[in-house]
Write a protein that holds these residues in place. Structure first.
Motif, mmCIF file in Angstrom:
data_model
loop_
_atom_site.group_PDB
_atom_site.id
_atom_site.type_symbol
_atom_site.label_atom_id
_atom_site.label_comp_id
_atom_site.label_asym_id
_atom_site.label_seq_id
_atom_site.Cartn_x
_atom_site.Cartn_y
_atom_site.Cartn_z
ATOM 1 N N ARG A 191 0.526 -0.615 -0.119
ATOM 2 C CA ARG A 191 -0.086 -0.104 -0.183
ATOM 3 C C ARG A 191 0.933 1.126 0.364
ATOM 4 N NH1 ARG A 191 -4.710 1.347 4.341
ATOM 5 N NH2 ARG A 191 -2.945 1.099 5.725
ATOM 6 N N THR A 192 2.201 1.288 1.249
ATOM 7 C CA THR A 192 2.759 2.504 0.916
ATOM 8 C C THR A 192 3.789 2.445 -0.180
ATOM 9 O OG1 THR A 192 3.211 2.465 2.853
ATOM 10 C CG2 THR A 192 4.679 3.539 2.390
ATOM 11 N N ARG A 193 3.905 1.746 -1.338
ATOM 12 C CA ARG A 193 4.553 1.448 -2.564
ATOM 13 C C ARG A 193 3.376 2.155 -3.357
ATOM 14 N NH1 ARG A 193 7.918 -3.268 -0.362
ATOM 15 N NH2 ARG A 193 5.667 -4.359 -0.694
ATOM 16 N N SER A 194 1.825 2.065 -3.330
ATOM 17 C CA SER A 194 1.365 2.403 -3.994
ATOM 18 C C SER A 194 1.407 3.749 -3.860
ATOM 19 C CB SER A 194 -0.225 2.330 -4.144
ATOM 20 O OG SER A 194 -0.373 -0.007 -4.198
ATOM 21 N N VAL A 195 1.308 4.432 -2.672
ATOM 22 C CA VAL A 195 1.697 5.453 -2.490
ATOM 23 C C VAL A 195 2.008 6.299 -2.733
ATOM 24 C CG1 VAL A 195 1.247 7.215 -0.990
ATOM 25 C CG2 VAL A 195 -0.031 5.372 -0.240
ATOM 26 N N ALA A 196 3.868 5.870 -2.687
ATOM 27 C CA ALA A 196 4.726 6.635 -3.419
ATOM 28 C C ALA A 196 5.275 7.158 -4.616
ATOM 29 C CB ALA A 196 5.963 5.539 -2.868
ATOM 30 N N THR A 197 4.842 5.663 -5.316
ATOM 31 C CA THR A 197 4.398 5.387 -7.053
ATOM 32 C C THR A 197 3.488 6.754 -7.127
ATOM 33 O OG1 THR A 197 4.809 3.324 -7.078
ATOM 34 C CG2 THR A 197 4.242 3.878 -8.957
ATOM 35 N N ALA A 198 2.034 6.864 -7.248
ATOM 36 C CA ALA A 198 0.956 7.945 -7.199
ATOM 37 C C ALA A 198 0.528 8.957 -7.355
ATOM 38 C CB ALA A 198 -0.510 6.811 -6.835
ATOM 39 N N ILE A 199 1.306 9.031 -5.784
ATOM 40 C CA ILE A 199 1.213 10.643 -5.541
ATOM 41 C C ILE A 199 1.851 12.009 -6.373
ATOM 42 C CG2 ILE A 199 -0.189 10.252 -3.417
ATOM 43 C CD1 ILE A 199 3.332 11.323 -2.448
ATOM 44 N N PRO A 200 1.819 12.968 -7.153
ATOM 45 C CA PRO A 200 2.391 13.584 -7.583
ATOM 46 C C PRO A 200 3.563 14.120 -6.636
ATOM 47 C CG PRO A 200 -0.016 14.815 -7.193
ATOM 48 C CD PRO A 200 0.095 13.676 -6.107
ATOM 49 N N LEU A 201 5.016 14.322 -7.608
ATOM 50 C CA LEU A 201 6.310 14.395 -7.133
ATOM 51 C C LEU A 201 6.074 15.581 -5.493
ATOM 52 C CD1 LEU A 201 8.707 13.186 -9.519
ATOM 53 C CD2 LEU A 201 8.156 12.363 -7.130
ATOM 54 N N GLU A 202 5.677 16.782 -6.663
ATOM 55 C CA GLU A 202 5.717 17.972 -5.792
ATOM 56 C C GLU A 202 4.736 17.318 -4.697
ATOM 57 O OE1 GLU A 202 2.049 18.586 -8.721
ATOM 58 O OE2 GLU A 202 3.712 17.512 -9.142
ATOM 59 N N SER A 203 4.212 16.749 -4.078
ATOM 60 C CA SER A 203 3.899 16.456 -2.721
ATOM 61 C C SER A 203 4.568 15.540 -1.933
ATOM 62 C CB SER A 203 2.330 16.366 -3.248
ATOM 63 O OG SER A 203 1.663 17.037 -3.862
ATOM 64 N N LEU A 204 5.606 15.098 -2.476
ATOM 65 C CA LEU A 204 6.427 13.834 -2.027
ATOM 66 C C LEU A 204 7.969 14.262 -1.079
ATOM 67 C CD1 LEU A 204 6.991 10.986 -1.582
ATOM 68 C CD2 LEU A 204 8.183 11.201 -4.007
ATOM 69 N N VAL A 205 7.696 14.079 0.499
ATOM 70 C CA VAL A 205 8.776 14.392 0.837
ATOM 71 C C VAL A 205 9.240 12.724 1.604
ATOM 72 C CG1 VAL A 205 8.452 16.483 1.418
ATOM 73 C CG2 VAL A 205 7.944 14.916 3.090
ATOM 74 N N VAL A 206 10.892 12.800 1.978
ATOM 75 C CA VAL A 206 11.261 11.429 2.685
ATOM 76 C C VAL A 206 11.452 12.283 4.073
ATOM 77 C CG1 VAL A 206 11.943 10.323 0.164
ATOM 78 C CG2 VAL A 206 13.301 11.939 1.352
ATOM 79 N N GLU A 207 11.553 10.895 4.582
ATOM 80 C CA GLU A 207 11.927 11.242 6.684
ATOM 81 C C GLU A 207 11.987 9.814 6.467
ATOM 82 O OE1 GLU A 207 9.114 10.123 9.022
ATOM 83 O OE2 GLU A 207 7.846 10.746 7.619
ATOM 84 N N THR A 208 13.497 9.513 7.985
ATOM 85 C CA THR A 208 13.455 8.460 8.051
ATOM 86 C C THR A 208 12.573 8.086 9.645
ATOM 87 O OG1 THR A 208 15.817 9.549 9.290
ATOM 88 C CG2 THR A 208 15.967 8.537 7.142
ATOM 89 N N ASP A 209 12.543 9.006 10.449
ATOM 90 C CA ASP A 209 11.889 9.045 11.373
ATOM 91 C C ASP A 209 13.122 8.020 12.182
ATOM 92 O OD1 ASP A 209 9.886 9.296 13.796
ATOM 93 O OD2 ASP A 209 9.556 7.370 12.907
ATOM 94 N N ALA A 210 14.138 9.150 12.247
ATOM 95 C CA ALA A 210 15.516 8.015 12.693
ATOM 96 C C ALA A 210 15.642 8.196 14.522
ATOM 97 C CB ALA A 210 16.648 8.435 12.597
ATOM 98 N N PRO A 211 15.354 7.317 15.399
ATOM 99 C CA PRO A 211 15.610 5.807 15.417
ATOM 100 C C PRO A 211 15.452 4.900 15.278
ATOM 101 C CG PRO A 211 16.371 6.615 17.740
ATOM 102 C CD PRO A 211 15.518 8.052 16.630
ATOM 103 N N HIS A 212 14.418 5.517 14.969
ATOM 104 C CA HIS A 212 13.303 4.063 14.285
ATOM 105 C C HIS A 212 13.098 4.216 12.401
ATOM 106 C CE1 HIS A 212 12.093 5.536 18.502
ATOM 107 N NE2 HIS A 212 11.409 6.639 18.041
ATOM 108 N N GLN A 221 18.320 -2.557 13.282
ATOM 109 C CA GLN A 221 19.376 -2.517 13.800
ATOM 110 C C GLN A 221 18.674 -0.372 13.767
ATOM 111 O OE1 GLN A 221 22.716 -2.415 11.295
ATOM 112 N NE2 GLN A 221 21.783 -3.820 10.142
ATOM 113 N N ARG A 222 19.573 -0.033 14.776
ATOM 114 C CA ARG A 222 19.337 1.464 14.644
ATOM 115 C C ARG A 222 18.723 2.624 13.251
ATOM 116 N NH1 ARG A 222 23.617 5.319 17.495
ATOM 117 N NH2 ARG A 222 24.390 5.389 15.226
ATOM 118 N N ASN A 223 18.064 2.962 13.154
ATOM 119 C CA ASN A 223 18.382 3.847 12.211
ATOM 120 C C ASN A 223 18.770 5.567 12.241
ATOM 121 O OD1 ASN A 223 17.077 5.034 9.403
ATOM 122 N ND2 ASN A 223 15.626 5.052 9.682
ATOM 123 N N GLU A 224 19.600 5.887 10.751
ATOM 124 C CA GLU A 224 19.994 7.310 11.397
ATOM 125 C C GLU A 224 19.479 7.703 9.523
ATOM 126 O OE1 GLU A 224 24.749 7.153 10.697
ATOM 127 O OE2 GLU A 224 24.429 5.412 12.061
#
Length: 271
Positions: A191-212, A221-224
């Motif tokens: 489902r998340t892959r479908s969202v990441a593929t379908a939404i407009p690029l201008e509406s997309l950002v990325v994150e880590t939520d590190a350390p999670h 492992q610990r995220n960073e």
């Protein structure tokens, strides 16, 4: 340098106390332009602000997570407002609704959410929104708030989005960005892959939520922040576009979201 920004990390978390300088050094060497470290209560918000004031490429948000909404009161609001006036603070958050664990009653969560949205309006700041198992009530609250929002556009971001494409588009139409994190790489995250593929690029950002929530190859492992490049390039592959193009677009979207200065010629945020 990519100009990419990690829009949601908890770099002030004690999980990084032993090697935070090394974590930052790795992120910078990989080409990460900036990191937004996100507050979740009074203590965490104070720590986020302190770290952002010490590091020129780190910015902070302040807010009360729905897990702790039962602690919301006038004194806490006043302290968060004072913190939010610091130059390094770029948003109110992490705020929202979480009916999955229900560590605070639903009515307390809704009250804290409404009042922090009002605080964001008063300070003309965007919001960082957490929603889990509360899609309809959260969407309803944000739809009611959005027309009166005073922070410009985008209004904020749905952090670590886990809903479906239809819900993502509802938020986008309200004026929000959608943030995708490491779970997009997990085998069962169709489902998340479908969202990441379908939404407009201008509406997309990325994150880590590190350390999670590290990407699949570091799962357990610990995220960073450095790991954000794995997530971003995975999304680029899903969308069939050049990885560097996606890094640049997501970086620009993050700058619009948090009202950050343009990247320098080397890709970083000016000191």
């Amino acid at each position: 340098m990519s100009g990419l920004i990690d829009t949601h990390a908890h770099l002030h978390d004690r999980a990084f106390d032993s090697d935070r300088a090394s974590v930052l050094a790795r992120a910078r060497a990989a080409g990460l332009a900036a990191i937004v470290t996100v507050g979740t209560d009074r203590v965490e918000s104070e720590a986020a602000v302190a770290l952002a004031e010490a590091e020129s490429d780190v910015f902070a948000t302040v807010g009360l997570h729905p897990h702790d909404a039962k602690d919301w009161d006038t004194h806490l609001r006043e302290r968060l407002v004072a913190l939010a006036r610091r130059d390094v603070v770029v948003a109110i958050g992490e705020i929202g609704l979480d009916y999955f664990r229900l560590l605070s009653p639903q009515d307390a969560q809704q009250r804290a959410f409404h009042e922090q949205l009002a605080t964001a309006n008063a300070l003309h700041l965007p919001v960082v929104v957490h929603v889990r198992a509360a899609d309809e009530p959260a969407a309803s609250i944000l739809a009611e708030w959005a027309p009166s929002a005073t922070c410009g556009h985008p209004l904020g971001v749905l952090h670590c989005f886990a809903g479906d494409t239809a819900l993502a588009m509802r938020y986008i139409q309200l004026g929000f960005l959608i943030s995708i994190a490491g779970p997009v790489t997990y085998p069962k995250s169709d489902r998340t892959r479908s969202v990441a593929t379908a939404i407009p690029l201008e509406s997309l950002v990325v994150e880590t939520d590190a350390p999670h929530l590290p990407p699949q190859r570091w799962r357990g492992q610990r995220n960073e922040p450095e790991c954000i490049f794995e997530t971003a390039r995975y999304i680029a592959k899903l969308r069939g576009i050049d990885g560097d193009e996606l890094l640049t677009i997501c970086g620009e979207n993050a700058r619009r979201l948090f009202r950050l200065p343009a990247a320098s010629s080397t890709g970083g945020i000016p000191a």
